[in-house]
Design an enzyme around this catalytic site. Structure first.
Site, PDB file in Angstrom:
ATOM      1  N   GLU A  95       0.830  -1.206   0.000  1.00 50.78           N
ATOM      2  CA  GLU A  95       0.000   0.000   0.000  1.00 50.78           C
ATOM      3  C   GLU A  95       0.869   1.262   0.000  1.00 50.78           C
ATOM      4  OE1 GLU A  95      -3.719  -0.367   2.552  1.00 50.78           O
ATOM      5  OE2 GLU A  95      -2.649  -2.167   3.163  1.00 50.78           O
ATOM      6  N   ALA A 122      -4.228 -14.338   5.194  1.00 50.93           N
ATOM      7  CA  ALA A 122      -4.659 -15.145   4.055  1.00 50.93           C
ATOM      8  C   ALA A 122      -3.411 -15.406   3.219  1.00 50.93           C
ATOM      9  CB  ALA A 122      -5.696 -14.384   3.235  1.00 50.93           C
ATOM     10  N   SER A 221       2.187 -10.177   3.972  1.00 55.64           N
ATOM     11  CA  SER A 221       2.119  -9.462   5.260  1.00 55.64           C
ATOM     12  C   SER A 221       2.921 -10.216   6.313  1.00 55.64           C
ATOM     13  CB  SER A 221       0.653  -9.364   5.704  1.00 55.64           C
ATOM     14  OG  SER A 221       0.119 -10.647   5.973  1.00 55.64           O
TER      15      SER A 221
HETATM   16  N1  HPA Z   1      -0.076 -15.058  -3.033  1.00 51.52           N
HETATM   17  C1  HPA Z   1       0.254 -14.045  -2.201  1.00 51.52           C
HETATM   18  N2  HPA Z   1      -0.564 -13.581  -1.273  1.00 51.52           N
HETATM   19  C2  HPA Z   1      -1.765 -14.165  -1.153  1.00 51.52           C
HETATM   20  C3  HPA Z   1      -2.187 -15.205  -1.983  1.00 51.52           C
HETATM   21  C4  HPA Z   1      -1.282 -15.687  -2.978  1.00 51.52           C
HETATM   22  O1  HPA Z   1      -1.573 -16.614  -3.760  1.00 51.52           O
HETATM   23  N3  HPA Z   1      -3.434 -15.554  -1.598  1.00 51.52           N
HETATM   24  C5  HPA Z   1      -3.765 -14.736  -0.558  1.00 51.52           C
HETATM   25  N4  HPA Z   1      -2.758 -13.895  -0.290  1.00 51.52           N
END
Ligand code: HPA
Length: 288
Positions: A95, A122, A221
């Protein structure tokens, strides 16, 4: 320039100022656990008891995320018998922020008293055997970011110049998390998280490289926050939600919608796991 209070005050003083502001607003609440809630997981903190929320906009050095699905506020309260402080949303380096800026709030959580930091995210799965929706306990990480949270002068009041990273994700707390998962019948894999700069998802060639160097999940992150928490002596638990298989594994194209949809699908399981971990931290006196 970023106009972050760290530049005006110095890092230590800026951390103290933010901590003081929160302590004052929350009437002296001293958290035991800090939670950094990633994409789609923020709602966990909406269920805290005796909750007090503070918008990042009202806190010096806290920056609201521009990413859809990240709220941008701090919630203090009790959950599963633990006094918690949770970040609903975080900013990422892609960002436009430095590693120091994105890791600043994690420092404040530790300065307020959190002895354990639980960081969630995630991530894309690099292990082809793991379907989207898999939860992965982070055993270790690889830092591929192009900035480091500890770059620049070190303030010994915060931590050492050269922190050891042998047990970044506390082994005893990884055992605790695995037992908490088993107790709830939740399948929990364990593996290595690699932090990539983003905001593009990886190319298939990069995914091959990341598999080769020993990573199991890739995201954008977590590493800066974990680094500063360790720098300040907090113990860390990390959990990734594998929202998609990384680029090139199935050939399907990746989208943020898939990431948020999977995170939403897994949310209640993830929350059950977090509750069980908090309960175990209390029961075993890990945060007394
Ligand atoms: N790559 C990087 N960051 C992510 C991904 C990914 O496939 N999925 C969720 N965050």
């Amino acid at each position: 320039m970023s106009n972050h209070p760290t530049e005006r005050l110095g890092l230590y003083e800026a951390v103290q100022l933010a901590a003081h502001t929160i302590r004052h607003d929350a009437k002296g609440f001293v958290p035991q656990v800090g939670l950094i809630l990633g994409s789609g997981l923020g709602a966990f903190a909406d269920q805290f008891e005796n909750a007090k929320a503070i918008d990042y906009a009202d806190l010096p050095g806290f920056i609201p995320s521009t990413v859809h699905g990240h709220k941008g506020r701090l919630v203090l309260g009790e959950r599963a018998g633990a006094r918690c402080i949770a970040m609903q949303g975080r900013v990422h380096m892609y960002e436009g922020h430095s590693a120091l800026t994105v890791s600043f709030p994690a420092r404040v959580l530790v300065a307020l008293g959190a002895k354990v930091i639980i960081v969630t995210n995630a991530a894309g799965g690099l292990n082809p055997k793991w379907p989207p929706g898999t939860l992965m306990l982070i055993r270790d990480h690889i830092d591929m970011l192009r900035d480091h949270a500890l770059r620049g002068p070190n303030d010994d009041r915060l931590g050492p110049r050269f922190p050891d990273m042998t047990k970044t994700y506390a082994p005893e707390l990884r055992s605790l998390a695995k037992e908490a998962a088993a107790g709830k019948g939740i399948h929990l894999e364990e593996g290595v998280y690699v932090a990539m700069p983003g905001p593009t998802y990886e190319t298939p060639a990069e995914v091959k490289m990341l598999q080769t160097i020993g990573a199991d999940a890739t995201g954008m992150s977590t590493v800066p926050e974990v680094v500063v928490a360790r720098h300040m002596g907090a113990r860390v638990i990390g959990i990734s939600c594998i929202t998609n298989q990384a680029a090139g594994i199935t050939g399907a194209e990746l989208s943020h919608d898939e990431v948020t949809a999977t995170a939403a699908r897994v949310r209640t399981t993830f929350e059950t796991l977090l509750d069980a971990i908090l309960g175990q931290l209390v029961a075993r006196g890990e945060i007394a």
